[in-house]
Design a protein around this motif. Structure first.
Motif, short mmCIF file in Angstrom:
data_model
loop_
_atom_site.label_atom_id
_atom_site.label_comp_id
_atom_site.label_asym_id
_atom_site.label_seq_id
_atom_site.Cartn_x
_atom_site.Cartn_y
_atom_site.Cartn_z
N PHE A 46 -99.27 -43.15 5.45
CA PHE A 46 -98.60 -43.67 4.24
C PHE A 46 -97.13 -43.97 4.56
CE2 PHE A 46 -97.39 -42.63 -0.45
CZ PHE A 46 -97.56 -43.95 -0.82
N VAL A 50 -94.98 -47.49 4.33
CA VAL A 50 -93.73 -47.68 3.58
C VAL A 50 -92.65 -48.27 4.50
CG1 VAL A 50 -91.91 -46.52 2.24
CG2 VAL A 50 -94.28 -45.79 1.98
N VAL A 69 -96.29 -56.23 -4.44
CA VAL A 69 -97.04 -54.98 -4.30
C VAL A 69 -96.88 -54.09 -5.53
CG1 VAL A 69 -97.28 -52.91 -2.88
CG2 VAL A 69 -96.69 -55.08 -1.80
N PRO A 71 -95.67 -53.11 -9.54
CA PRO A 71 -95.62 -53.77 -10.86
C PRO A 71 -94.22 -54.31 -11.16
CG PRO A 71 -96.41 -51.48 -11.05
CD PRO A 71 -96.05 -51.70 -9.62
N LEU A 85 -85.13 -47.86 -7.20
CA LEU A 85 -86.34 -48.18 -6.44
C LEU A 85 -86.07 -48.11 -4.93
CD1 LEU A 85 -89.28 -49.15 -6.28
CD2 LEU A 85 -88.46 -51.50 -6.48
N HIS A 88 -85.58 -44.59 -3.90
CA HIS A 88 -86.87 -43.90 -4.00
C HIS A 88 -87.71 -44.16 -2.75
CE1 HIS A 88 -89.98 -42.12 -6.61
NE2 HIS A 88 -90.83 -42.96 -6.05
N LEU A 89 -87.76 -45.42 -2.34
CA LEU A 89 -88.61 -45.78 -1.20
C LEU A 89 -88.03 -45.26 0.11
CD1 LEU A 89 -89.55 -49.40 -2.30
CD2 LEU A 89 -91.02 -47.38 -2.31
N ALA A 92 -88.60 -41.61 0.27
CA ALA A 92 -90.03 -41.31 0.46
C ALA A 92 -90.35 -41.21 1.95
CB ALA A 92 -90.89 -42.39 -0.20
N THR A 129 -85.33 -38.28 -5.48
CA THR A 129 -86.48 -39.19 -5.63
C THR A 129 -87.16 -39.01 -6.99
OG1 THR A 129 -86.83 -39.02 -3.28
CG2 THR A 129 -88.64 -39.93 -4.52
N SER A 130 -87.30 -37.76 -7.40
CA SER A 130 -87.97 -37.50 -8.68
C SER A 130 -87.13 -38.03 -9.84
CB SER A 130 -88.20 -36.00 -8.88
OG SER A 130 -89.00 -35.53 -7.83
N GLY A 133 -87.50 -41.63 -9.84
CA GLY A 133 -88.84 -41.96 -10.34
C GLY A 133 -88.88 -41.89 -11.86
N ILE A 137 -89.76 -44.92 -14.38
CA ILE A 137 -90.91 -44.83 -15.29
C ILE A 137 -90.48 -45.12 -16.72
CG2 ILE A 137 -92.51 -43.18 -16.39
CD1 ILE A 137 -93.56 -43.92 -13.73
N VAL A 189 -95.07 -32.43 -4.53
CA VAL A 189 -94.41 -33.61 -3.95
C VAL A 189 -95.47 -34.57 -3.39
CG1 VAL A 189 -93.01 -34.35 -1.97
CG2 VAL A 189 -92.17 -32.54 -3.45
#
Ligand code: HEM
Length: 282
Positions: A46, A50, A69, A71, A85, A88-89, A92, A129-130, A133, A137, A189
């Protein structure tokens, strides 16, 4: 009965009991390590995805790919959301690439400085990151309906809480308790990864999308799995810890067997996610 006769009977029985118990502990340990190795391999696939997709397109200056990729990719007039974003990436990659190293005993025991540094980085990264996120959201939304927003938000709350507890007990040098919270943190996580692996396992087992509408990404299966992605693995972890510390020898063998079955299922899900979600996009 003569005491000599008594001892000659009870001694081998006791010795066999101890051997059985030690074998059960070993079996559970091996099954746990095997589960972890397969999970790390899956998380690194994964991570590779990324890096290749988001990192590669960033280097080429082709950020529109993100919107193909996700939304909501890079959006005009939303610098905060775009920064969230991108952060976040990027984080990750650190979280899934380096985080699992914290749980390898050899590294923990032989490279303590690295463990501490990587641990601080991991805690900071999962917190940021959270929060990023949560921001995305509730400002931009994601696939699925309100229930999916709530499900992933609860995951974020658990991440923040477990990160605090893992940090607190590390600072207090209560290492046994610290390890438990660190393991729980790793599980919550990994929720977003379990989501993809579990979803692809479900689709493969049912030979298609059952229990949800692939267009709206809503339905009973997804309403369950948006919480299950972290609550199911968390429950299994608790059962594993309980059996390891307080279970009988038979219980430990049973848990080891169950872990092997779960690892096999997880392997199928990893295969499905790699072939169906990740490789086709890079
Ligand atoms: C801390 C562990 C997390 C990691 C490692 C992580 C990783 C990722 C990755 C790799 C993507 C890109 C997805 C893809 O290309 O398929 C992504 C997207 C996204 N993540 Fe996370 N994530 C984490 C936690 C969260 C949390 C807790 C939330 C929300 C509260 C969240 C919200 C999002 C959103 C909104 C997107 C954009 C895509 C979408 O709308 O579905 N993430 N995340």
């Amino acid at each position: 009965m003569d005491t000599n006769v008594k001892t000659s009977i009870t001694k081998p029985v006791l010795a066999n009991g101890l051997k059985f118990s030690a074998a059960a502990g070993k079996a559970l340990n091996l099954a746990g390590s095997f589960w972890f190795l397969v999970a790390i391999a899956g998380q690194w696939i994964f991570t590779y995805y990324v890096m290749a997709l988001y990192g590669g397109s960033t280097i080429q200056g082709n950020l529109e790919v993100w919107g193909d990729v996700l939304p909501h990719g890079i959006m005009e007039g939303d610098p905060m959301g775009n920064a969230a974003l991108a952060g976040h990436l990027f984080l990750a990659i650190l979280i899934m690439g380096l985080g699992p190293l914290q749980f390898i005993p050899y590294i923990r025991n032989h490279a303590r400085k690295f463990h501490r540094l990587n641990g601080r980085m991991y805690l900071l990264a999962v917190v940021v990151t959270s929060i990023a996120g949560l921001y995305m959201i509730w400002t931009r939304g994601t696939v699925g309906g309100l229930i999916m927003h709530v499900g992933i938000s609860l995951d974020a709350v658990l991440i923040l809480l477990f990160a605090y507890l893992a940090w607190r007990y590390a600072v207090a040098r209560q290492i046994k308790i610290h390890r438990r919270w660190a393991l729980r943190l790793f599980i919550v996580v990994s929720g977003v990864w379990f989501f993809r692996v579990g979803l692809m396992l479900w689709i493969l087992l049912n030979k298609g999308p059952v229990g949800f509408d692939p267009e709206t990404f809503q339905g009973p299966f997804l309403s369950f799995w948006t919480f299950g992605q972290y609550l199911v693995p968390l429950a299994i972890l608790e059962l594993y810890l309980f059996t390891r510390d307080k279970g009988s020898a038979v219980g430990r063998f049973a848990m080891a067997g169950a872990l092997l079955v779960l690892t096999f299922a997880m392997g199928i899900g990893i295969f499905g996610a790699t072939m169906g979600l990740w490789l086709p996009r890079i």
